[in-house]
Scaffold this active site. Structure first.
Site, PDB file in Angstrom:
ATOM      1  CG  HIS A 191      12.227 -25.294   9.951  1.00 44.33           C
ATOM      2  ND1 HIS A 191      12.130 -25.653   8.634  1.00 44.33           N
ATOM      3  CD2 HIS A 191      12.490 -26.441  10.636  1.00 44.33           C
ATOM      4  CE1 HIS A 191      12.331 -26.956   8.521  1.00 44.33           C
ATOM      5  NE2 HIS A 191      12.560 -27.444   9.720  1.00 44.33           N
ATOM      6  CB  CYS A 204      11.399 -21.056   3.777  1.00 37.60           C
ATOM      7  SG  CYS A 204      12.195 -22.395   2.890  1.00 37.60           S
TER       8      CYS A 204
END
Length: 811
Positions: free
Chosen positions: A397, A446
């Site tokens: 993440h 991301c």
């Protein structure tokens, strides 16, 4: 948003017991012509419910019971015969029984004083007020975002000496016995700039705006980034609008105004207009100049003439070399508070094997907490030196704010902010200070904006060393995807990167090829594209040979650190009293994941049944007893070493070796039976294998608070404090399913502010060729009508890509 009795045809006996008791007591003590007998007679005459004389007598006999109630019995009978609450209401209206009707239709609650959004200085006292009317007895409960505030049970919530941690959204729930109402959301913004007001803010009128942080003049070059900040206190909450040369700026309604790539058209006079419905102020007007002073290199005409094209051609063909090559690969999958990932397992493993073929010293780690990540990076920095090639790969993440990228540890809270994460640019600066020959950062995560994070990083400029290469798995503001194949996952980025990583090409040319390959993938076209940033002016490649002129102290230290992180325990043979011999072997799947395998190599003939297994591992380590001592590596969760391990053994996978504080000890248990004897005999041996692999580096020890990796923050930076999550309050528990949650008693009509911040790295699943976004679980308040907080999604893609490959996306 008020809660009240349902209007649907609900049988009487489905009413809550407290309400039935109150209604029965009202009918029991009613005046003649309005009592329970009159209710029964009216219900029978209108054909609603007919009761026999015997049933009425049974109701009447309830007065003989200590706590008996004739009305209670009557209402129970009516409910069993199908009489609804609506029909009962009509009967009571006919009887003009006002008291009983009030039980069924309690007065609604109305919030008459709403809490007010405000911006204050840290250290001040804040009072939020919520007053309601409608019922004689009301109960209050304050919430900060999704959590109830302890002792927040009064109409006024007083916060003494507020700090930045108190910033956020507040709401108050008011309820009586039968209904409830929520106040509006109130945002509290805390200005935590030490000495920003020079003591002048203390005597300001309460509802006046005062600007604490003014923008500063800047002299920038074309292509550089502009960040202007303005901060103010006031009640109600101040709003912002930025101007350049007298004209309002698009997207200039936040505290921070940013231009990522400056051009000459952006120069001029800037200021910020701060306002609310009580007051307005303007910040200082500042100048932003593009171009600055020109910098020239002095040289003679002779020097220019000597600089011929032949020299350039010679330089372009000259082979570069590295003093050494070191790499740190980190993959985070099993997050405590966020969606789990799959691809980092395979991606880190495959890149490790490829980089070792290129003579890189590789440390590969899975599932690290914040201090473990910081200490792993610190150990990596120890491996760097002048002329060394350093490569850092991260999968997990992540997010990007104002050009700075952040890697999220597995223990990051929800929501996370910069202080909980590692800033890539900070690490890169430390890498450059080592005078490395090449710095490669590959980020497989991301890069969505994180508006839960209200800080601005103040980073020192990177040195102009022309040796930086960034490979972002996706573009700014976009997500990254994974491929699922036979139970294992690959990231889209690594799927194409591994096909080219061994090519003898300049690293930027190699990554350009990967970008072109990704661009031809129809599954992710328009969703994910590789972004490459580089300041590399030399032809440096990952395949460049290692050339050490002198064995330096630094080189010896690098080799020692690398050896420590890869030292496996020696295989051993355990001899038991009964004559059984057990071979104990070890293999490394990652630098912090160890495989232990056992095999019985000798058994006396008189022993008919013999089993051996390992147990009693330290609690620090991640060893699931249900997945230990399995017949195949896959059963333990080890899918990658299966073909390299010896057959016919029992396998145990030990993860999180970085958490090991003492030597790794465990017990080898032997169960056996002699021929003709039913009793099972046990023998045990305790084995100490020291500190294997990464455990030798002791990266479990927390970093000091003022670490070289600590981010420098500008408080109250872009955006505002994080919006609230779901208020866990109401009359019905949440239904946990795959649909948006529905909490009874939660203010569903609050302003739209989507979802939970967990966009990080993405994987895909089983719906053919489509991208699906789940709706936000909750509606959150926002300081503006439009919000760009990333929405938690679950994007699904599938295809026949490479045969049986499937794509899946992470929430």
């Amino acid at each position: 948003m008020a809660g009240s009795l349902p209007a649907a045809p609900v049988p009487i006996n489905r009413l809550a017991e407290p309400l039935l008791k109150k209604l029965s007591a009202s009918l029991d003590r009613a005046a003649p012509s309005r009592g329970w007998r009159d209710l029964a007679q009216l219900a029978g005459s209108q054909g609603r419910v007919k009761l026999s004389s015997r049933e009425l007598e049974q109701c009447s006999l309830q007065v003989l019971e200590p706590e008996g109630s004739p009305s209670w019995s009557l209402l129970q009978l009516m409910g069993e015969r199908g009489c609804t609450v609506l029909e009962l209401t009509e009967l009571l209206q006919t009887l003009e029984h006002t008291e009983a009707l009030q039980c069924l239709n309690p007065p609604s609650i109305k919030v008459v004083v709403e809490p007010e959004s405000q911006a204050v200085l840290s250290g001040r006292m804040v009072k939020l007020s919520c007053w309601a009317a409608g019922c004689p007895l009301l109960h209050y409960q304050w919430f900060k975002e999704e959590k109830a505030i302890p002792h927040g049970n009064f109409p006024e919530l007083v916060l003494n000496q507020v700090s930045a941690d108190d910033a956020g959204f507040y709401i108050c729930r008011v309820n009586s016995d039968y209904s409830y109402e929520f106040s509006h959301w109130a945002q509290l913004d805390v200005c935590d700039i030490q000495g920003a007001c020079h003591g002048n803010c203390l005597d300001l009128p309460e509802r006046k705006i005062h600007i604490c942080i003014h923008p500063q003049s800047q002299n920038l070059l074309v292509g550089e980034k502009l960040i202007l900040q303005c901060g103010a206190i006031g009640i109600p909450l101040p709003q912002y609008q930025w101007y350049r040369n007298g004209s309002p700026l698009t997207n200039g309604d936040k505290k921070v105004y940013m231009v990522s790539c400056m051009d000459t058209e952006h120069q001029g006079t800037y200021w910020c207009h701060v306002y609310n419905d009580q007051d307005n102020q303007e910040s200082k007007k500042i100048k932003v100049i593009i171009g600055g002073k020109s910098i020239a290199v002095e040289c003679s005409e002779e020097d220019v003439n000597d600089f011929e094209m032949s020299d350039l051609e010679e330089q372009s063909t000259e082979r570069q070399f590295a003093i050494d090559k070191v790499a740190l690969l980190m993959g985070n999958m099993n997050y405590y508070n966020h969606p789990k990932l799959k691809a980092p397992l395979v991606d880190v493993y495959e890149l490790t094997n490829l980089l070792r073929q290129l003579d890189f010293k590789v440390v590969s780690l899975l599932d690290l907490t914040e201090p473990e990540m910081r200490n792993a990076v610190n150990e990596f920095l120890l491996l760097l030196d002048k002329g060394v090639y350093g490569l850092l790969y991260y999968a997990g993440h992540g997010y990007e704010n104002y050009g700075n990228s952040f890697m999220v540890p597995i223990d990051a809270p929800n929501p996370y902010r910069a202080a909980n994460c590692l800033c890539v640019q900070n690490i890169l600066k430390l890498m450059q200070e080592k005078d490395t020959g090449l710095n490669v950062f590959l980020l497989d995560m991301c890069r969505k904006r994180n508006e839960y994070d209200n800080t601005v990083l103040i980073l020192d400029a990177l040195k102009v060393t022309a040796n930086i290469v960034f490979g972002y798995a996706t573009c700014q503001g976009a997500e990254a995807f994974e491929i699922q194949q036979s139970g294992l996952a690959n990231g889209i980025f690594v799927k194409f990167l591994k096909e080219r990583l061994l090519e003898d090409k300049k690293i930027t040319v190699l990554l350009d090829g990967v970008a072109e390959d990704m661009g031809r993938c129809h599954l992710t076209k328009g969703k994910q594209a590789l972004e490459i940033r580089s300041s590399l002016s030399e032809k440096r490649a990952l395949t460049d040979p290692i050339q050490q002129t002198v064995t330096s102290v630094e080189s010896l230290a690098r080799n020692l650190q690398w050896a420590k992180a890869h030292e496996l325990p020696e295989s051993m043979c355990l001899q038991f009293t009964c004559g059984v011999q057990i071979q104990l072997g070890f293999a490394a799947e990652f630098s912090n994941v160890l495989i232990v395998y056992t095999r019985i190599v000798k058994k006396p003939p008189e022993i008919t049944v013999c089993k051996a297994y390992v147990t009693d591992f330290p609690l620090d380590l991640d060893v699931d007893p249900k997945e230990a001592n399995k017949g195949t590596p896959e059963e333990t969760g080890s899918y990658l070493l299966s073909k390299d391990l010896p057959k016919h053994c029992l396998y145990t996978r030990i993860s999180s070796l970085q958490k090991l504080k003492e030597d790794l000890t465990f017990t080898v248990c032997l169960h056996y039976e002699y021929a003709g004897v039913d009793d099972v005999v046990d023998e045990r041996k305790v084995v100490n294998i020291g500190k294997p692999l990464i455990a030798k580096l002791r990266i479990h020890q927390g970093y000091r608070k003022k670490s070289c990796f600590q981010n420098s923050f500008m408080p109250n930076g872009p955006g505002f404090a994080p919006p609230p999550g779901a208020v866990e309050a109401g009359y019905c528990p949440p239904h946990h399913n795959h649909q948006p949650h529905s909490y009874a008693g939660f203010p569903q009509a609050s302003p739209a502010h989507p979802g939970s911040l967990q966009p990080a790295r993405c994987h895909c699943s089983t719906t053919p060729n489509r991208l699906v976004a789940w709706p936000a679980t909750w509606s959150y308040p926002s300081s503006s009508s439009q919000s760009n907080i990333p929405v938690e999604t679950t994007d699904e893609l599938e295809s026949d890509f490479s045969g049986s490959l499937r794509l899946s996306h992470q929430q």
